[in-house]
Write a protein that holds these residues in place. Structure first.
Motif, PDB file in Angstrom:
ATOM      1  N   ARG A  60     -25.315  43.062 -69.627  1.00  0.00           N
ATOM      2  CA  ARG A  60     -24.268  42.093 -69.634  1.00  0.00           C
ATOM      3  C   ARG A  60     -23.134  42.734 -70.305  1.00  0.00           C
ATOM      4  NH1 ARG A  60     -25.785  36.857 -68.528  1.00  0.00           N
ATOM      5  NH2 ARG A  60     -24.252  36.045 -69.596  1.00  0.00           N
ATOM      6  N   ASP A  70     -25.829  34.343 -65.171  1.00  0.00           N
ATOM      7  CA  ASP A  70     -24.641  34.736 -64.024  1.00  0.00           C
ATOM      8  C   ASP A  70     -24.710  33.650 -63.183  1.00  0.00           C
ATOM      9  OD1 ASP A  70     -24.175  37.229 -65.617  1.00  0.00           O
ATOM     10  OD2 ASP A  70     -25.179  38.466 -64.207  1.00  0.00           O
ATOM     11  N   GLN A 109     -14.875  38.594 -63.681  1.00  0.00           N
ATOM     12  CA  GLN A 109     -16.432  38.501 -64.303  1.00  0.00           C
ATOM     13  C   GLN A 109     -17.465  38.315 -62.937  1.00  0.00           C
ATOM     14  OE1 GLN A 109     -17.239  39.111 -67.571  1.00  0.00           O
ATOM     15  NE2 GLN A 109     -18.822  39.673 -66.135  1.00  0.00           N
ATOM     16  N   VAL A 110     -16.945  37.441 -62.326  1.00  0.00           N
ATOM     17  CA  VAL A 110     -17.929  37.162 -61.059  1.00  0.00           C
ATOM     18  C   VAL A 110     -18.261  38.394 -60.133  1.00  0.00           C
ATOM     19  CG1 VAL A 110     -17.972  35.727 -58.799  1.00  0.00           C
ATOM     20  CG2 VAL A 110     -17.876  34.652 -61.089  1.00  0.00           C
ATOM     21  N   LEU A 119      -8.995  38.567 -72.155  1.00  0.00           N
ATOM     22  CA  LEU A 119     -10.123  37.970 -71.671  1.00  0.00           C
ATOM     23  C   LEU A 119     -10.535  38.101 -70.176  1.00  0.00           C
ATOM     24  CD1 LEU A 119      -9.773  34.237 -73.119  1.00  0.00           C
ATOM     25  CD2 LEU A 119     -11.247  35.981 -73.977  1.00  0.00           C
ATOM     26  N   PRO A 120     -11.656  38.561 -69.733  1.00  0.00           N
ATOM     27  CA  PRO A 120     -12.090  38.863 -68.384  1.00  0.00           C
ATOM     28  C   PRO A 120     -11.763  37.434 -67.650  1.00  0.00           C
ATOM     29  CG  PRO A 120     -14.096  38.555 -69.603  1.00  0.00           C
ATOM     30  CD  PRO A 120     -12.882  38.699 -70.374  1.00  0.00           C
ATOM     31  N   THR A 121     -11.217  37.445 -66.530  1.00  0.00           N
ATOM     32  CA  THR A 121     -11.135  36.255 -65.574  1.00  0.00           C
ATOM     33  C   THR A 121     -12.547  35.973 -64.973  1.00  0.00           C
ATOM     34  OG1 THR A 121     -10.371  37.319 -63.690  1.00  0.00           O
ATOM     35  CG2 THR A 121      -8.712  36.992 -65.182  1.00  0.00           C
ATOM     36  N   LEU A 122     -12.416  34.855 -64.450  1.00  0.00           N
ATOM     37  CA  LEU A 122     -13.677  34.149 -63.837  1.00  0.00           C
ATOM     38  C   LEU A 122     -13.802  35.166 -62.515  1.00  0.00           C
ATOM     39  CD1 LEU A 122     -13.559  30.191 -64.020  1.00  0.00           C
ATOM     40  CD2 LEU A 122     -14.983  31.815 -65.147  1.00  0.00           C
ATOM     41  N   ARG A 123     -12.770  35.295 -62.055  1.00  0.00           N
ATOM     42  CA  ARG A 123     -12.763  36.124 -60.758  1.00  0.00           C
ATOM     43  C   ARG A 123     -13.320  37.472 -61.024  1.00  0.00           C
ATOM     44  NH1 ARG A 123      -9.822  35.082 -56.398  1.00  0.00           N
ATOM     45  NH2 ARG A 123      -8.522  33.662 -57.194  1.00  0.00           N
ATOM     46  N   THR A 163      -9.582  29.947 -61.054  1.00  0.00           N
ATOM     47  CA  THR A 163     -10.186  30.922 -61.021  1.00  0.00           C
ATOM     48  C   THR A 163      -9.682  32.341 -61.519  1.00  0.00           C
ATOM     49  OG1 THR A 163      -8.717  31.344 -58.934  1.00  0.00           O
ATOM     50  CG2 THR A 163     -10.971  30.288 -58.497  1.00  0.00           C
ATOM     51  N   ASP A 164      -8.490  32.023 -61.815  1.00  0.00           N
ATOM     52  CA  ASP A 164      -8.038  33.346 -62.753  1.00  0.00           C
ATOM     53  C   ASP A 164      -7.973  33.099 -64.236  1.00  0.00           C
ATOM     54  OD1 ASP A 164      -7.814  35.272 -60.671  1.00  0.00           O
ATOM     55  OD2 ASP A 164      -5.978  33.841 -59.959  1.00  0.00           O
ATOM     56  N   ALA A 165      -8.670  31.928 -64.675  1.00  0.00           N
ATOM     57  CA  ALA A 165      -8.611  31.530 -65.922  1.00  0.00           C
ATOM     58  C   ALA A 165      -9.595  32.585 -66.834  1.00  0.00           C
ATOM     59  CB  ALA A 165      -9.520  30.281 -66.319  1.00  0.00           C
ATOM     60  N   GLY A 166      -9.348  32.820 -68.200  1.00  0.00           N
ATOM     61  CA  GLY A 166     -10.086  33.878 -68.896  1.00  0.00           C
ATOM     62  C   GLY A 166     -11.230  33.130 -69.334  1.00  0.00           C
ATOM     63  N   LEU A 167     -12.459  33.988 -69.412  1.00  0.00           N
ATOM     64  CA  LEU A 167     -13.545  33.606 -69.865  1.00  0.00           C
ATOM     65  C   LEU A 167     -13.744  33.743 -71.464  1.00  0.00           C
ATOM     66  CD1 LEU A 167     -16.422  32.392 -69.110  1.00  0.00           C
ATOM     67  CD2 LEU A 167     -17.094  34.508 -68.386  1.00  0.00           C
ATOM     68  N   ILE A 176     -22.018  30.827 -63.669  1.00  0.00           N
ATOM     69  CA  ILE A 176     -20.725  31.235 -63.607  1.00  0.00           C
ATOM     70  C   ILE A 176     -20.297  31.476 -62.271  1.00  0.00           C
ATOM     71  CG2 ILE A 176     -20.834  33.645 -64.101  1.00  0.00           C
ATOM     72  CD1 ILE A 176     -18.219  31.291 -65.530  1.00  0.00           C
ATOM     73  N   ASP A 177     -21.388  32.094 -61.376  1.00  0.00           N
ATOM     74  CA  ASP A 177     -20.930  32.338 -60.155  1.00  0.00           C
ATOM     75  C   ASP A 177     -20.762  31.020 -59.271  1.00  0.00           C
ATOM     76  OD1 ASP A 177     -21.020  35.000 -60.446  1.00  0.00           O
ATOM     77  OD2 ASP A 177     -23.224  35.229 -59.485  1.00  0.00           O
ATOM     78  N   PHE A 189     -17.637  29.204 -60.316  1.00  0.00           N
ATOM     79  CA  PHE A 189     -16.551  30.127 -59.618  1.00  0.00           C
ATOM     80  C   PHE A 189     -16.275  29.734 -58.102  1.00  0.00           C
ATOM     81  CE2 PHE A 189     -14.615  33.756 -57.173  1.00  0.00           C
ATOM     82  CZ  PHE A 189     -13.450  33.672 -57.631  1.00  0.00           C
ATOM     83  N   LYS A 222     -21.251  44.604 -67.791  1.00  0.00           N
ATOM     84  CA  LYS A 222     -20.509  43.668 -66.923  1.00  0.00           C
ATOM     85  C   LYS A 222     -19.088  43.160 -67.436  1.00  0.00           C
ATOM     86  CE  LYS A 222     -24.645  42.236 -64.514  1.00  0.00           C
ATOM     87  NZ  LYS A 222     -25.611  41.281 -64.349  1.00  0.00           N
ATOM     88  N   ARG A 252     -15.471  45.023 -78.540  1.00  0.00           N
ATOM     89  CA  ARG A 252     -14.511  44.350 -77.510  1.00  0.00           C
ATOM     90  C   ARG A 252     -13.289  45.180 -77.721  1.00  0.00           C
ATOM     91  NH1 ARG A 252     -16.100  39.128 -75.715  1.00  0.00           N
ATOM     92  NH2 ARG A 252     -18.162  38.380 -76.538  1.00  0.00           N
ATOM     93  N   ASN A 297     -20.109  40.995 -62.037  1.00  0.00           N
ATOM     94  CA  ASN A 297     -21.832  40.650 -62.092  1.00  0.00           C
ATOM     95  C   ASN A 297     -22.312  41.121 -60.702  1.00  0.00           C
ATOM     96  OD1 ASN A 297     -21.124  39.346 -64.172  1.00  0.00           O
ATOM     97  ND2 ASN A 297     -20.995  37.417 -63.625  1.00  0.00           N
TER      98      ASN A 297
END
Lengths: 267, 390
Positions: A68, B294, A192-193, A186-190, B312-316, B297-298, B301, A71, A39, A196
């Motif tokens: 993964r 996946d 990361q999705v 950290l990767p954001t949800l946006r 939506t722009d929160a860090g995972l 999380i999809d 989102f 990703k 990381r 993916n």
């Protein structure tokens, strides 16, 4: 300037099967994650890629699930991702792994800077980075916690105990990055999705022009004679009573620990 | 005085709550077998939300919800931190008229019990409570400041301590490997270390392990494992300057966890016939973290894009996978089984923290005095046997 980051997908805990014959971990048998030290290598690449004209690609060798790890890096900005996956790679020792990575980097490169984690948290040999540098014919710096580059040279800060060395090297070069070198974004949800959904290359031994007989278990130069789980023993002691009683019990406990580890009594 | 000997398999919230309730009877001799640590299984991965009027448990069983909530409030009052209560309040968002009715009924029930609750249609007020919400996507929201989430592991350990104070026995690190059955009647258990224990009653409180534990008694326990995939995200603001309430939508929920936000697909939105959602898996293979798909999380989102764009722009940050033990009707299985003196208190699904106190109270009374209750009758194993044959 192009950077390659080599990452490893490792088991998250000890619930992974061990092949009784080869003593190798069966990597498809449990949940995994990107190797913790990797990381920090990805973060170093990400920070360097904030400069104009700098980009980074990510490589990993492993079964399908290892994607993964790719990703994760793609969510943090990796442009190209490559999964090195072939049954011929299974059971590779560190030399075999380095050989596969070297072939892949030559195929997709050239790269100016190659980054790896310092060591994986499963095998923990720390050998792949230096071996890879040797095979690529580039200098390598281990324990690199900071990097600056002008595209032709890199200034790397290498941590050795409490000492920080500043080293300058011509590029191309390889640096391996230890756990805790920086603060990974950290990767954001946006992101990361989106990552993916992105495609990545899957590359076999044949794609790399490698002879399967020199790879994997068949080509390994080292023999694993045993694999054991090391379990940390944690034990808590609850101190009960008044503040004075707790302080006395605490002091007694410290004495017992010091005696157990061969130290003297506290003042 | 001869005592009734009861063996409980499983030291999660189900087993420890039952153990304590049984120990309140002076003619009970109770032993809990926990193969790991108390509250370390799926209880440890429970979100612990006990909301006064969300949809996790039908309003038909609102008293069960209230009893659970007040049990933990009293526990917390006895010793601060013993139930791990974080009083964040809850915002339950309505996206259909049917939900509006259900939420309003829940609010009436909460107010009847002396708690606050209101249904809010003023979008500005809802936005003030949770600024990252898209209020255009909802009809309104039920809100209370009085509830929040608890810590299932702390509660289990508190129940365990209270049980031991009353003379109960907890065997930690004791894995049950055999149920002793003679002439169709449970007589005791054997453990991995070779010891045999005789009991008058054996109760399986092993949650997602129940299918395997049941097999040892020759029972086909009709539970499925549904995936509880939780993700911990760091909001873009890093540190929120307001109290993030438990946020409930029909398909997902969110709550604060330190500086992170915990997000998860709701258990009632799981489809037992969808292999991505449900199956028969081995809980012993669950990793300590990660292991998520996946798909989830999809899914989350896309829910956030519509309903909580601020996340939506929160860090995972991290994630984990757990298994819930669900029955076909998403209600637990409690009480007698076809094997005499082998009882179940399992299948709580996503509601173990909510339901365990009331179920344990009633089940303890049934075991010790033979008196059943309406709740035990509704959640009996026999209801599922009947459906199986239909």
């Amino acid at each position: 300037m192009k950077i390659a980051v080599c990452v490893k997908y490792v088991p998250v805990d000890s619930k992974v099967d061990v092949d009784p014959k080869t003593h190798a971990l069966v990597r498809s048998s449990g949940a995994g994650e990107i190797n913790p030290a990797d990381r920090y290598a990805v973060e170093m690449a990400r920070q360097l890629s904030e400069e104009d004209g700098v980009s980074f690609d990510v490589f990993t060798m492993g079964p399908d699930g290892a994607a993964r790890a790719l990703k994760y890096a793609m969510a943090l900005g990796a442009e190209k991702a490559v999964l090195l996956s072939d049954i011929a790679f299974a059971g590779s020792d560190t030399l075999g792994t380095a050989a596969v990575l070297a072939a892949a980097l030559k195929k997709y490169g050239p790269y100016d800077l190659v980054l790896t984690g310092n060591a994986s948290n499963d095998g923990a040999t720390g050998q792949v980075g230096p071996m890879l540098a040797q095979m690529l014919g580039v200098p390598d710096v281990t324990n690199a916690v900071e990097a600056e580059t002008d595209g032709k040279t890199a200034i790397l800060k290498k941590k050795d105990g409490n000492t920080l060395y500043t080293l300058k090297t011509a590029l191309p070069a390889l640096a391996s990055v230890p756990f805790g070198a920086n603060t990974p974004e950290l990767p954001t949800l946006r992101h990361q999705v989106a990552a993916n959904q992105r495609e990545f290359d899957t590359v076999s031994a044949a794609d790399l022009g490698l002879d399967p007989d020199t790879l994997g278990q068949a080509g390994a130069k080292s023999i694993v004679t045993d694999t054991v789980n090391v379990t940390a023993q944690k034990q808590g002691i609850e101190l009960i009573g008044s503040v004075d009683e707790k302080a006395r019990d605490f002091a007694d406990t410290v004495d017992k620990i010091q005696q157990a580890i061969g130290g003297g009594k506290h003042a | 005085m001869s005592k009734k000997k009861i063996g409980i398999i499983g030291g999660g919230i189900s087993g420890t709550a039952l153990g304590w309730n049984l120990c309140l009877y002076d003619d009970a001799e109770v032993t809990v077998f926990e193969k790991g640590r108390i509250g370390c299984g799926t209880t440890a991965k429970s979100a612990g939300t006990v909301c006064l009027f969300d949809d996790s448990l039908n309003n038909r069983y609102w008293d069960v919800r209230l009893y659970g909530f007040e049990t933990y409030l009293k526990m917390e009052a006895e010793r601060k931190g013993s139930a791990g209560f974080d009083k964040t309040g809850t915002l339950v968002c309505a996206t259909s008229e049917k939900e509006v009715k259900r939420i309003k009924a829940g609010i009436a029930l909460a107010r009847s019990a002396g708690y606050t609750g209101e249904y809010i249609t003023d979008k500005k007020r809802i936005h003030d409570i949770l600024p990252m919400l898209n209020t255009d996507s909802i009809l309104g929201a039920g809100y209370t400041k009085d509830d929040g989430y608890f810590d299932g592991t702390m509660i289990s350990n508190t129940f365990a301590a209270k049980m031991e104070d009353l003379g109960g026995t907890i065997l930690r690190g004791a894995e049950v490997t055999e149920i002793v059955i003679e002439n169709g009647t449970a007589k005791g258990v054997k453990t991995k270390d070779g010891d045999t224990y005789d009991f008058d009653v054996v109760v399986d409180c092993t949650g997602p392990w129940s299918r395997f534990t049941g097999e040892m008694a020759g029972l086909d326990v009709p539970i499925w494992h549904t995936k509880a995939e939780a993700f911990f995200v760091v909001p873009p603001e890093k540190h929120l300057d307001y109290v993030f309430p438990i946020l409930k939508f029909p398909a997902f929920y969110a709550l604060r966890a330190g500086n992170n936000i915990f997000i998860c697909k709701s258990h009632l939105s799981m489809n037992l016939d969808d292999p991505m959602h449900a199956g028969q898996w081995d809980p012993d293979r669950l990793p300590e973290r990660e292991g998520t798909d996946d798909y989830f999380i999809d899914f989350l989102f896309h829910q956030f894009e519509e309903n909580v764009p601020g996340l939506t722009d929160a860090g995972l940050n991290s994630s984990w996978l757990s298994y819930r033990a669900e029955t076909r009707d998403f209600l637990p299985i409690v009480g007698d089984t076809p094997v005499k003196n082998y009882l179940l208190a399992t299948g709580y699904g996503g509601n173990g923290v909510i339901e365990a106190p009331a179920v344990s109270r009633d089940l303890a009374k049934y075991i010790m005095r033979g008196e059943s209750t309406l709740l035990l009758e509704e959640w009996a194993f026999s209801r599922l046997l009947k459906k199986k044959g239909e």
